[in-house]
Design an enzyme around this catalytic site. Sequence first.
Site, PDB file in Angstrom:
ATOM      1  N   PRO A  25      -5.791  -6.091   7.078  1.00  0.00           N
ATOM      2  CG  PRO A  25      -3.999  -6.556   8.475  1.00  0.00           C
ATOM      3  CD  PRO A  25      -4.622  -6.966   7.177  1.00  0.00           C
ATOM      4  NE  ARG A  26      -8.984   2.326   5.990  1.00  0.00           N
ATOM      5  CZ  ARG A  26      -9.825   2.589   5.006  1.00  0.00           C
ATOM      6  NH1 ARG A  26     -10.399   1.602   4.340  1.00  0.00           N
ATOM      7  NH2 ARG A  26     -10.115   3.836   4.677  1.00  0.00           N
TER       8      ARG A  26
ATOM      9  CG  MET B 191      -0.584  -1.212   0.544  1.00  0.00           C
ATOM     10  SD  MET B 191      -1.771  -0.814   1.853  1.00  0.00           S
ATOM     11  CE  MET B 191      -2.483   0.701   1.176  1.00  0.00           C
ATOM     12  N   GLY B 192      -4.121  -2.532  -1.970  1.00  0.00           N
ATOM     13  CA  GLY B 192      -4.900  -2.447  -3.196  1.00  0.00           C
ATOM     14  C   GLY B 192      -5.597  -3.722  -3.613  1.00  0.00           C
ATOM     15  CD  GLU B 193      -3.337  -8.441  -3.746  1.00  0.00           C
ATOM     16  OE1 GLU B 193      -2.966  -8.952  -4.818  1.00  0.00           O
ATOM     17  OE2 GLU B 193      -3.114  -8.941  -2.626  1.00  0.00           O
TER      18      GLU B 193
ATOM     19  CD  GLU C 276     -11.454  10.516   3.632  1.00  0.00           C
ATOM     20  OE1 GLU C 276     -11.943  10.623   4.762  1.00  0.00           O
ATOM     21  OE2 GLU C 276     -10.451   9.797   3.398  1.00  0.00           O
TER      22      GLU C 276
ATOM     23  CG  LEU D 290     -21.683   1.964  -0.356  1.00  0.00           C
ATOM     24  CD1 LEU D 290     -21.648   3.389  -0.860  1.00  0.00           C
ATOM     25  CD2 LEU D 290     -23.001   1.316  -0.707  1.00  0.00           C
ATOM     26  CD  GLU D 291     -13.953  -0.432   0.133  1.00  0.00           C
ATOM     27  OE1 GLU D 291     -13.071   0.373  -0.225  1.00  0.00           O
ATOM     28  OE2 GLU D 291     -13.876  -1.106   1.178  1.00  0.00           O
TER      29      GLU D 291
ATOM     30  CG  ASN E   4     -17.149   2.238   1.066  1.00  0.00           C
ATOM     31  OD1 ASN E   4     -18.374   2.192   1.205  1.00  0.00           O
ATOM     32  ND2 ASN E   4     -16.578   2.516  -0.094  1.00  0.00           N
TER      33      ASN E   4
END
Length: 677
Positions: free
Chosen positions: A277-278, A318-320, A75, A346-347, A344
């Site tokens: 991994p998420r 994280m964040g990559e 989100e 759209l990424e 998502n």
Amino acid sequence: MGGRTLALNPPRATATLRAYRGLSRALAPWLLGWLWWRGRREPGYRERLGERLGHLPIDPGRFGGLWLHAASVGEVQAARPLIEALLRDWPAHALTVTTQTPTGAAALRAAWGDRIAHRFAPLDTPGAVRRFLDRLQPQALVLVERELWPQWLFECAERALPVLLANARLSEASARSYSRWPGLMRHAWPRLDVAAADGASAERLRALGVPPQRLALTGNLKFDAAPPAQAQALPPELRSRRLVVAGSTHEGDEAAWLDAWRGLRERHPDALLVLVPRHPQRFDAVAAELRRRGLAFARRSAGDTVVAQTSVLLADTMGELMHWYRHASLCFVGGTLAPVGGHNPLEPMALGQAFLFGPHTTNAPTLFADAQAAGAGLAVHDAATLERAVDEALRDPAAWAARGAAARGLIDAHRGAAQRTQAHLRARLGDVDGSALGPVRVTAQGGDTLWHDPRRVDATDAAHLFEAEAPAERLATGSGRGQARLVQHQGQGLVLRHYRRGGLMARLSEDRFLREPAHRSRAMREFALLRLLRSWRLPVPEAALARHRSHGLVYSADIAVGLIPGSRNLVQRLQSARPTPADWAALGRAIRALHDRQVFHADLNAHNLLLDAPGRAWVVDFDKCAVRPGDAWKADNLARLHRSLRKEATRVHPYHWDEADWTHLTTAYERPDDTLP
């Protein structure tokens, strides 16, 4: 009048909602305990637990701003283009974003650092939500995608706070659940504004009770998400490898990929599977599974070097994700082979990358279907079909690149959702001047708490301004029980008012009130309300300074507001000459402007209405006033003013009052646009 009209009556709690409240209260201790338990692996869940119960730090500079709620990482990512659009209208300190997960908070910090305040969202219990709203005092709530909490919406309705569901998505299953328990959200649907991501969701929300005039099909915000502007280069050992990136994976996704990968690796020895991994709490479990299967792998977090024999790179940071998607030869969107509903797509598409996905797409079925129809997405069903699809893509990179071009075209065709959502929010909020919500400085010394607008009052003078001596003057600032006085500060006039009791209570204590937190005291409430009303461009004075002074079990209060030059209150005007019809019309329009914004004035009388030299009308003295829902009180407000005018006729002489003049005021109130000069 250019403002919103929230004429719906105050909400009524149904039996279903009352039962839900009881259940939420009973579960609250268990939910807090679960957060603490989960914090064993993710310490962020143990941070700021008080915020979950609504105990926020008080920051009056954020009062009157926007509250935007984005539950977690997905989100927050969806909201990014909307937040950027909002920051063009609102100062950053007036925007507060809440999440429910620490990973969502981390995503917010990664995008904006400390520029935007983060708070953890309150539990959906009456006490937690009330405390949260009391301490944040937003003028509107923006929810992202599906975050419809019954008690949040009820408390907002009680305060006449507009709520916008942005990027709204509602599945058929969720719509059926709401239909089975209609009393749970009966208070919410008629008041909810919706910016829908797709037509199917819009229709489901309309069927549940959202009025058509409050519903707009604005498109999916995720189409507007801009990829990182600068690409980080790959290290030398990865440049000769073709990266197959499985992003945002869950256990079921990883199982299918690892089943398929051994054969793919034999046919395409230069390929490297990058697993992302998420959830970070699963990083170690995924590493253990790779080790169990005997696959040669490297861990990104450990700084392992990828060598020729490395089959899998575990991107356990994280964040990559966007970095890996950008450099991929092939992408897969996780949560689709695992029964999660899909993350998502759209990424990768925003980077011009086509993608593979599995059968579980309930989180965004329209989006996955549109991508497949455009050729940007290719569906697989299990490990066997996954292996065939990857093999074909790696054998024919030109064909896969053509799918990437289709992905970019689909993105370009659907951009603009953020601007459309922002336009819908503007239409519902009316004309808002974000510059009126400037920073507020807070000073606490001894028993005094002071709030001041640094643009109006110098910090070094704030603590002493109320003690300054000034000659008594008769000021056009409302009745104030004779306690208003004028001081000059830095070349501008400030009207200082000391709060005093009236009626029988004044015999017990002239100017003392029972102790309560500073932010709920008389002066601070009026200070915050005036800032809000000024942001709505209403004809009220500017709040400059407020003081709460503690005296043990009681407190006293003072406020300073900007002087309205050349103004006189209505009683003074009636003493000197009969106001013109245009004057009465200006007063009627001013009152109507407040009522259109649902502003209840607790003491609307002839002393609290001003007329300045150019003929503009102003309303002052907002002690014990508030924004409230409904319409019934508006007629009572006008009747109170009418009684005040008649009462002054028996007390003041001369007094140029004619009952016929009341018609000029009420006509302008009822038809403000028809009576503009």
